[in-house]
Design an enzyme around this catalytic site. Structure first.
Site, PDB file in Angstrom:
ATOM      1  N   LEU A 105      34.985  39.597  36.126  1.00  0.00           N
ATOM      2  CA  LEU A 105      35.092  41.036  35.935  1.00  0.00           C
ATOM      3  C   LEU A 105      34.752  41.724  37.238  1.00  0.00           C
ATOM      4  O   LEU A 105      34.151  41.124  38.129  1.00  0.00           O
ATOM      5  CB  LEU A 105      34.173  41.507  34.806  1.00  0.00           C
ATOM      6  CG  LEU A 105      32.677  41.219  34.989  1.00  0.00           C
ATOM      7  CD1 LEU A 105      31.930  42.490  35.301  1.00  0.00           C
ATOM      8  CD2 LEU A 105      32.137  40.588  33.726  1.00  0.00           C
ATOM      9  N   CYS A 106      35.154  42.970  37.363  1.00  0.00           N
ATOM     10  CA  CYS A 106      34.865  43.759  38.567  1.00  0.00           C
ATOM     11  C   CYS A 106      34.736  45.216  38.143  1.00  0.00           C
ATOM     12  O   CYS A 106      34.179  45.493  37.086  1.00  0.00           O
ATOM     13  CB  CYS A 106      35.956  43.549  39.621  1.00  0.00           C
ATOM     14  SG  CYS A 106      37.608  43.989  39.061  1.00  0.00           S
ATOM     15  N   ALA A 107      35.257  46.142  38.914  1.00  0.00           N
ATOM     16  CA  ALA A 107      35.195  47.553  38.533  1.00  0.00           C
ATOM     17  C   ALA A 107      36.332  47.915  37.575  1.00  0.00           C
ATOM     18  O   ALA A 107      36.104  48.524  36.536  1.00  0.00           O
ATOM     19  CB  ALA A 107      35.242  48.448  39.766  1.00  0.00           C
TER      20      ALA A 107
END
EC number: 2.8.1.1
Length: 149
Positions: A105-107
């Site tokens: 996951l990231c932003a």
């Protein structure tokens, strides 16, 4: 080389004429995780799955999702290819084993996909992506989700 949806399309030039060669390959697609599935993993940590936040450390300082580890894909794209001792020296935690499912996951999901592809290139075959990432997590109230004991 030209990227093709079913493989790598390469061009070979000979004295006679150019030849196109289609090389195909198959890989298991990463599992796509929803908000509810990730919430369940945060509430009930699973020793077979690991949430990997690939944002930069300065972004993680603003909000760290519970139960995640941080391996920034932009500043350390080769991290999962490091030997275990070197990985530990850099990140101060053990390198994820290949038998765990890594869920990236990231932003907003873009870097998560890049990190998942890099992980596969380093031999991690069991991977997943949370495309909603931190943006969706916070929008749906994820900030209030905590691991249950």
């Amino acid at each position: 080389m030209f990227k093709h949806s079913t493989g790598i399309l390469s061009r070979t030039v000979s004295a006679r004429s150019p030849t196109l060669v289609l090389r195909t390959f198959t890989t298991k697609a990463p599992k796509i995780y929803t908000f509810d599935q990730v919430r369940n993993l945060v509430e009930h940590p699973n020793d077979k799955k690991l949430l990997v936040d690939v944002r930069e450390p300065k972004e993680v300082k603003d909000y760290k999702m519970p139960t995640t580890i941080n391996i920034p894909v932009n500043s350390a794209p080769g991290a999962l290819g490091l030997p275990e001792k070197e990985f530990h020296k850099v990140f101060q935690f053990a390198k994820p084993p290949h038998d765990k499912e890594l869920i990236f996951l990231c932003a907003k999901g873009v870097r998560a996909k890049t990190a998942e592809e890099l992980a596969r290139s380093y031999g991690y075959e069991n991977t997943g992506i949370y495309p909603g990432s931190i943006t969706e997590w916070l929008a749906k109230g994820g900030a209030d989700v905590k691991p249950k004991k």
